[in-house]
Design a protein around this motif. Structure first.
Motif, PDB file in Angstrom:
ATOM      1  N   THR A 163       0.834  -1.199   0.000  1.00 55.02           N
ATOM      2  CA  THR A 163       0.000   0.000   0.000  1.00 55.02           C
ATOM      3  C   THR A 163       0.867   1.247   0.000  1.00 55.02           C
ATOM      4  N   ARG A 215       2.240   1.787  -3.511  1.00 53.71           N
ATOM      5  CA  ARG A 215       1.258   2.364  -4.442  1.00 53.71           C
ATOM      6  C   ARG A 215       1.020   3.847  -4.145  1.00 53.71           C
ATOM      7  N   ALA A 216       1.014   4.199  -2.867  1.00 55.30           N
ATOM      8  CA  ALA A 216       0.819   5.603  -2.501  1.00 55.30           C
ATOM      9  C   ALA A 216       1.985   6.459  -2.986  1.00 55.30           C
ATOM     10  N   ASN A 263       1.602   7.195  -6.498  1.00 53.55           N
ATOM     11  CA  ASN A 263       0.575   8.215  -6.722  1.00 53.55           C
ATOM     12  C   ASN A 263       1.131   9.633  -6.647  1.00 53.55           C
ATOM     13  N   VAL A 271      -6.705   0.590   4.274  1.00 53.55           N
ATOM     14  CA  VAL A 271      -5.857   0.868   3.123  1.00 53.55           C
ATOM     15  C   VAL A 271      -5.905   2.345   2.748  1.00 53.55           C
ATOM     16  N   ASN A 272      -7.095   2.931   2.754  1.00 56.35           N
ATOM     17  CA  ASN A 272      -7.223   4.336   2.356  1.00 56.35           C
ATOM     18  C   ASN A 272      -6.564   5.273   3.360  1.00 56.35           C
ATOM     19  N   ARG A 330      -2.827   5.038   2.794  1.00 57.84           N
ATOM     20  CA  ARG A 330      -2.470   5.740   1.554  1.00 57.84           C
ATOM     21  C   ARG A 330      -2.461   7.246   1.770  1.00 57.84           C
ATOM     22  N   ARG A 331      -3.482   7.771   2.451  1.00 58.99           N
ATOM     23  CA  ARG A 331      -3.530   9.212   2.693  1.00 58.99           C
ATOM     24  C   ARG A 331      -2.352   9.669   3.544  1.00 58.99           C
ATOM     25  N   GLU A 365       0.690   9.891   1.277  1.00 52.78           N
ATOM     26  CA  GLU A 365       0.568  10.998   0.338  1.00 52.78           C
ATOM     27  C   GLU A 365       0.758  12.338   1.035  1.00 52.78           C
TER      28      GLU A 365
END
Length: 321
Positions: free
Chosen positions: A53, A56-57, A60, A180-181, A184-185, A188
């Motif tokens: 995760t 992937r972040a 992004n 997961v979200n 990710r935040r 980021e």
């Protein structure tokens, strides 16, 4: 948000000799060079902790992500990124248990990067053992190091192997209570801005009954304030709503509490930056993480932003009740 950069599968090539190495100067005539501004992030941590995760972040926000990189090739990859320039100047290397088949000296590999003039930032993802076990069981996978033993045995072995790397990490993210979200935040926010090299402050609300956040640098206790839970018209609302926030911040001592800790954080940021720290977590707790800690965290983050810091509020336990 920047477009996602490609992830890269690594193929082991012929090792280069010492004469092939390049030196990365930190400055010329006192001015930073483009070479010294090559941004390297090393992602490691427990299997099941969320490395994929995180990768992937980072994609992004424009990082060139190299997954499953053998530790023995970290310096080669850094020098390749340096010479390639462009988008490759922001490179993330993701290391997992498979890469340790080539070398187990992650700390030594990071030290070698620093000796060559690079400034890698190490992100370590962790989680409670019971959470890791549930994650492995949910996907019906065995732990890479458990052998003929139990999942818990493999996790214990991996913790031992990574103990020194965890101690020296720049950022430790406990993902036990993150979906997961949320993870990710977090990545980021930490790595996505142009000012990613500045000290960034996360004000994290939590409930004491769910345990202390293990990645907290400061822990604040808001339980000295009256609990809105016992006010019927406020019980079902949260500290992000105006009525609850006004109630909490209007209590005797609340404003002084927030102001004092804002002053404390502001007084320490210059020292943290001099010591190379880039991420600070201020945890604010109340009983359940729904009312008082949420309102205080939002207010404190706002005051820190007003003083010029890159600060944001997150709420670990909001919605758990």
């Amino acid at each position: 948000m920047a477009a996602a950069a490609p992830r890269l599968g690594v193929r082991v090539s012929e090792a280069r000799t010492a004469s092939d190495r390049i030196d990365v100067p930190e400055a010329i005539d006192g001015q930073p060079t483009a070479e010294s501004e090559t941004t390297l992030v090393v992602v490691t941590g427990l299997s099941g902790g969320g490395r994929s995760t995180v990768a992937r972040a980072l994609e992004n926000v424009g990082y060139y992500v190299v997954d499953n990189l053998p530790q023995a090739l970290m310096l080669d990859m850094a020098e390749l990124a340096f010479k390639a320039g462009g988008a490759a100047r922001r490179t993330a290397m993701v290391l997992d248990v498979r890469s340790r088949a080539f070398s187990t000296d992650l700390v030594g590999a990071i030290r070698e990067l620093k000796e060559r003039g690079f400034s890698p930032r190490v992100v370590f993802v962790d989680a409670d053992d019971e959470v890791l076990i549930r994650r492995f069981e949910s996907v019906r996978r065995s732990h890479p190091l458990q052998g003929d033993g139990r999942l818990a045995d493999g996790i214990a072995v991996e913790r031992g192997l990574l103990e020194e790397a965890r101690d020296q990490a720049d950022v430790i993210i406990d993902t036990s209570h993150l979906n997961v979200n949320q993870l990710r935040r977090r990545i980021e926010e930490l790595f996505g801005g142009e000012d990613a090299r500045r000290l960034r402050v996360t004000v994290l609300s939590f409930g004491f009954k769910y345990g202390l956040p293990p990645d907290a640098d400061f822990v604040l206790d808001a339980r000295f304030l009256p609990n809105p839970y016992w006010v019927p018209e406020l019980r079902e609302h949260t500290g992000r709503e105006e009525a609850v926030s006004a109630y909490v911040l209007g209590q005797e001592g609340a404003d002084a509490f927030v102001a004092s800790y804002a002053d404390l954080v502001n007084a320490t940021t210059a020292g943290f930056e001099r010591e190379g720290k880039r991420y600070l977590t201020v945890a604010v707790g109340c009983t359940g993480g729904k009312h008082r800690s949420v309102a205080i965290a939002e207010e404190l983050a706002g005051r820190l932003r007003q003083s010029g810091l890159a600060a944001n509020a997150q709420h670990r336990d909001l919605g758990r009740e």
